[in-house]
Design a protein around this motif. Structure first.
Motif, mmCIF file in Angstrom:
data_model
loop_
_atom_site.group_PDB
_atom_site.id
_atom_site.type_symbol
_atom_site.label_atom_id
_atom_site.label_comp_id
_atom_site.label_asym_id
_atom_site.label_seq_id
_atom_site.Cartn_x
_atom_site.Cartn_y
_atom_site.Cartn_z
ATOM 1 N N GLU A 349 0.879 -1.247 -0.152
ATOM 2 C CA GLU A 349 -0.014 -0.083 -0.074
ATOM 3 C C GLU A 349 0.971 1.302 0.011
ATOM 4 O OE1 GLU A 349 -0.191 -2.358 2.121
ATOM 5 O OE2 GLU A 349 -2.271 -3.406 1.711
ATOM 6 N N ARG A 350 1.950 1.093 0.577
ATOM 7 C CA ARG A 350 2.999 2.317 0.775
ATOM 8 C C ARG A 350 3.533 2.705 -0.706
ATOM 9 N NH1 ARG A 350 3.532 7.152 2.164
ATOM 10 N NH2 ARG A 350 5.580 7.707 2.317
ATOM 11 N N ALA A 351 3.636 1.457 -1.360
ATOM 12 C CA ALA A 351 4.255 1.837 -2.850
ATOM 13 C C ALA A 351 3.414 2.486 -3.771
ATOM 14 C CB ALA A 351 4.712 0.471 -3.345
ATOM 15 N N ARG A 352 2.074 2.370 -3.272
ATOM 16 C CA ARG A 352 1.215 2.905 -4.299
ATOM 17 C C ARG A 352 0.966 4.414 -3.955
ATOM 18 N NH1 ARG A 352 -3.227 -1.709 -2.854
ATOM 19 N NH2 ARG A 352 -2.212 -3.500 -4.217
ATOM 20 N N GLU A 353 1.107 4.618 -2.521
ATOM 21 C CA GLU A 353 1.093 6.030 -2.045
ATOM 22 C C GLU A 353 2.273 6.867 -2.710
ATOM 23 O OE1 GLU A 353 -0.897 5.017 2.138
ATOM 24 O OE2 GLU A 353 1.106 5.677 2.044
ATOM 25 N N ILE A 354 3.314 6.291 -2.490
ATOM 26 C CA ILE A 354 4.732 7.027 -3.099
ATOM 27 C C ILE A 354 4.522 7.161 -4.506
ATOM 28 C CG2 ILE A 354 7.021 6.750 -3.533
ATOM 29 C CD1 ILE A 354 7.350 5.478 -0.663
ATOM 30 N N GLY A 355 4.085 6.091 -5.099
ATOM 31 C CA GLY A 355 3.794 6.149 -6.620
ATOM 32 C C GLY A 355 2.541 7.517 -7.048
ATOM 33 N N ASP A 356 1.684 7.531 -6.121
ATOM 34 C CA ASP A 356 0.696 8.528 -6.478
ATOM 35 C C ASP A 356 1.571 10.150 -6.308
ATOM 36 O OD1 ASP A 356 -1.311 6.885 -6.862
ATOM 37 O OD2 ASP A 356 -2.093 7.155 -4.871
ATOM 38 N N ILE A 357 2.416 10.223 -5.460
ATOM 39 C CA ILE A 357 3.142 11.297 -5.195
ATOM 40 C C ILE A 357 4.066 11.488 -6.402
ATOM 41 C CG2 ILE A 357 4.764 12.465 -3.656
ATOM 42 C CD1 ILE A 357 3.708 11.387 -1.226
ATOM 43 N N LEU A 358 4.772 10.544 -6.561
ATOM 44 C CA LEU A 358 5.779 10.753 -7.827
ATOM 45 C C LEU A 358 5.087 11.213 -8.984
ATOM 46 C CD1 LEU A 358 8.062 7.639 -7.057
ATOM 47 C CD2 LEU A 358 8.694 9.982 -7.039
ATOM 48 N N VAL A 359 4.136 10.199 -9.407
ATOM 49 C CA VAL A 359 3.236 10.578 -10.803
ATOM 50 C C VAL A 359 2.658 11.924 -10.528
ATOM 51 C CG1 VAL A 359 1.079 10.176 -12.042
ATOM 52 C CG2 VAL A 359 2.837 8.380 -11.264
ATOM 53 N N SER A 360 2.078 12.563 -9.702
ATOM 54 C CA SER A 360 1.484 13.645 -9.414
ATOM 55 C C SER A 360 2.475 14.747 -9.655
ATOM 56 C CB SER A 360 0.822 13.899 -8.172
ATOM 57 O OG SER A 360 0.111 15.154 -7.889
ATOM 58 N N ARG A 361 3.632 14.656 -8.800
ATOM 59 C CA ARG A 361 4.745 15.942 -9.262
ATOM 60 C C ARG A 361 5.269 15.907 -10.337
ATOM 61 N NH1 ARG A 361 7.137 17.935 -4.288
ATOM 62 N NH2 ARG A 361 8.057 19.228 -5.892
ATOM 63 N N LEU A 362 5.490 14.685 -10.908
ATOM 64 C CA LEU A 362 6.336 14.704 -12.219
ATOM 65 C C LEU A 362 5.439 14.998 -13.537
ATOM 66 C CD1 LEU A 362 8.301 11.334 -11.600
ATOM 67 C CD2 LEU A 362 9.325 13.710 -11.787
ATOM 68 N N THR A 363 4.044 14.783 -13.143
ATOM 69 C CA THR A 363 3.160 15.143 -14.373
ATOM 70 C C THR A 363 2.972 16.737 -14.264
ATOM 71 O OG1 THR A 363 1.209 14.446 -12.961
ATOM 72 C CG2 THR A 363 1.925 12.951 -14.902
ATOM 73 N N ALA A 364 3.116 17.161 -12.933
ATOM 74 C CA ALA A 364 2.940 18.645 -12.809
ATOM 75 C C ALA A 364 4.189 19.057 -13.434
ATOM 76 C CB ALA A 364 2.849 19.045 -11.292
ATOM 77 N N LEU A 365 5.342 18.911 -13.487
ATOM 78 C CA LEU A 365 6.460 19.319 -14.039
ATOM 79 C C LEU A 365 6.372 19.049 -15.566
ATOM 80 C CD1 LEU A 365 9.889 17.977 -12.124
ATOM 81 C CD2 LEU A 365 9.014 20.462 -12.364
ATOM 82 N N GLN A 366 5.926 18.116 -16.115
ATOM 83 C CA GLN A 366 5.610 17.770 -17.419
ATOM 84 C C GLN A 366 4.825 18.906 -18.007
ATOM 85 O OE1 GLN A 366 3.563 14.110 -18.398
ATOM 86 N NE2 GLN A 366 4.408 14.055 -20.480
ATOM 87 N N ALA A 367 3.841 19.273 -17.320
ATOM 88 C CA ALA A 367 2.657 20.261 -17.722
ATOM 89 C C ALA A 367 3.343 21.519 -17.896
ATOM 90 C CB ALA A 367 1.305 20.364 -16.635
ATOM 91 N N GLY A 368 4.348 21.846 -17.180
ATOM 92 C CA GLY A 368 5.192 23.329 -17.314
ATOM 93 C C GLY A 368 6.541 23.190 -17.877
ATOM 94 N N ASP A 369 6.716 22.086 -18.613
ATOM 95 C CA ASP A 369 8.123 21.981 -19.112
ATOM 96 C C ASP A 369 8.163 20.909 -20.239
ATOM 97 O OD1 ASP A 369 10.799 21.492 -20.025
ATOM 98 O OD2 ASP A 369 11.475 22.237 -17.916
ATOM 99 N N PRO A 370 8.181 21.358 -21.408
ATOM 100 C CA PRO A 370 7.902 20.406 -22.651
ATOM 101 C C PRO A 370 9.210 19.281 -22.600
ATOM 102 C CG PRO A 370 8.416 22.533 -23.436
ATOM 103 C CD PRO A 370 7.850 22.433 -22.221
ATOM 104 N N ARG A 371 10.203 19.681 -22.104
ATOM 105 C CA ARG A 371 11.497 18.940 -22.081
ATOM 106 C C ARG A 371 11.270 17.700 -21.439
ATOM 107 N NH1 ARG A 371 15.914 22.647 -19.763
ATOM 108 N NH2 ARG A 371 14.244 22.850 -18.187
#
Length: 450
Positions: A349-371
């Motif tokens: 369950e902890r792996a899923r929680e960490i995954g949610d944080i990783l994906v959320s933060r990284l997709t936010a970066l992606q939205a603001g940086d096309p690189r």
């Protein structure tokens, strides 16, 4: 006097969970060890982070200069339950006091059998299974191929583009990437073939389309009558954390079943809760004939395994499988403790929680940086692929610069990918949220600065 004699913080989860820079990286004590390494250790053995580690636990690694670095790599997905986990430490200490080695092939002991029983129980599928224990992921892969060839009485093996399976002679042949893993180390074993992987970000194919392409190549260039095994990482590791399109893996498994080909899932990096399930195969609805495991299996001690259908695992003659250290009793004790943690301490369950944080933060970066061309992964096995936004071509230079800046700022990150343009995130599942967010803040700042 060693560096460790002058500064040895207590490891494990009691370490302060903080990023702390006392010196530049590397500090003077770390540099002392690196100088000794240059003189004593073969040049081919490199290192990513220029520190002398003296303690680790929770989500940090502490060096000899007192710097505390946020660990987003887990020693390449090994310390999944956390470094120096108390249950693992206690099990190891108890076993060391009893005996350290007999060689299971000489004088068997219960812990080896108990690890095999646990693996037979927790790996995908409810069919009868057996296991054999080894030392490393590459050794497990080699033995899986041996077993498949013995069972089918065929020789050919198909691996996939971008795949990584190890550094031994056979596993180098299976591995796709030449530099640094294969270059200059040939010739390699014969009867190894390569098929195209499903890589949604770059090929745009559905899982069914990608599977049809791969199977067509296999049938035409290898032939099912010659093929002993197909081996694939359900989610690729070194190749760039590539997640195949839905339907790709089930179609391969179905074809293998219809053609008497052994399907081997290499879960060395993706196994043991890393992806938010005990094994990544579960997320794709597949049941491998054989599964290879290592890395996270024993909380940091060297252990690996091949687990699979009993009739396939029993194909080898007595004495055909084994090794002096395979299933070492200390490593087996650690594995039993780690498996207890995986099953009973909420780690999946902890792996899923960490995954949610990783994906959320990284997709936010992606939205603001096309690189940031792609964000992908499952659970706490997530990656960002960096590209030239004008062309979509891989940008290895940017990737390397961001990784170096993160390390200099006290955050351990690892790069990967055939093109060297992927940063992979593999935090220990013992990492607290605030430390993970701080690490990702550093990654965002490093990207913005370049």
């Amino acid at each position: 006097m060693s560096i460790a004699d002058t500064l040895v913080p207590v490891g494990g989860p009691t370490l302060p969970q903080e990023r702390r820079l006392v010196t530049a990286i590397p500090g003077p004590r770390s540099q002392e060890l690196l100088d000794r390494k240059a003189s004593a250790v073969a040049a081919g053995v490199g290192h990513t982070v220029p520190i002398a580690a003296v303690a680790a636990g929770g989500g940090v690694v502490v060096d000899a200069d007192g710097n505390s670095l946020i660990d987003l790599g887990s020693g390449i997905a090994v310390t999944t339950v956390g470094n120096a986990h108390p249950k693992v430490v206690a099990a190891v200490q108890e076993q060391v006091a009893q005996f350290t080695h007999t060689c299971f092939m000489i004088s068997p002991y219960e812990s080896y059998v108990a690890v095999a029983e646990a693996l037979n129980r927790i790996t995908p599928g409810d069919h009868a299974k057996k296991s054999a224990l080894f030392n490393s992921g590459a050794e497990a892969v080699e033995n899986a191929v041996k077993i498949a060839r013995k069972y089918t009485k065929k020789q050919a093996v198909v691996a996939f583009d971008h795949g990584y399976h190890g550094r031994t002679s056979l596993t180098m042949a299976l591995t796709a990437k030449a530099m640094p893993y294969k270059s200059g180390f040939g010739p390699f074993p014969s009867e190894i073939y390569r098929a195209p992987l499903s890589y949604p970000f770059r090929d745009g194919l559905s899982g069914a389309e990608a599977a049809k392409r791969a199977i067509s190549l296999i049938e035409k260039q290898v032939g099912a009558d010659n093929l002993a095994a197909v081996i694939i990482e359900p989610i690729q590791g070194e190749g760039g954390f590539i997640v195949p399109a839905d339907g790709f893996l089930p179609a391969l498994v179905e074809w293998c079943r219809a053609n008497d080909v052994v399907f081997i899932a290499d879960e060395v990096q993706s196994g043991f809760a890393r992806t938010g399930s005990m094994f990544a195969s579960e997320q794709f609805g597949i049941v491998p004939d054989l599964i290879t495991t290592a890395k996270g299996i024993a909380g940091g001690l060297p252990l690996a395994a091949v687990t699979g259908r009993a009739e396939i695992m029993d194909a080898s003659h007595t004495g055909g499988l084994g090794g002096t250290y395979g299933g070492n009793p200390v490593a087996c004790a650690a594995a039993l403790a780690a498996i207890d943690v995986f099953e009973n301490d909420g780690v999946i369950e902890r792996a899923r929680e960490i995954g949610d944080i990783l994906v959320s933060r990284l997709t936010a970066l992606q939205a603001g940086d096309p690189r940031v061309g792609d964000v992908r992964g499952r659970g706490a096995m997530v990656a960002a692929e960096f590209v030239d936004p004008a062309t979509g071509e891989p940008d290895a230079a940017l990737t390397g610069a961001v990784a170096r800046a993160c390390i200099a700022a006290g955050v351990i990150v690892l790069t990967c990918g055939t093109y060297g343009n992927v940063i992979r995130f593999l935090p220990p599942l013992s990492m607290p949220d605030e430390l993970l967010h701080e690490g990702l803040d550093v990654v965002a700042s490093a990207l913005a600065a370049h």
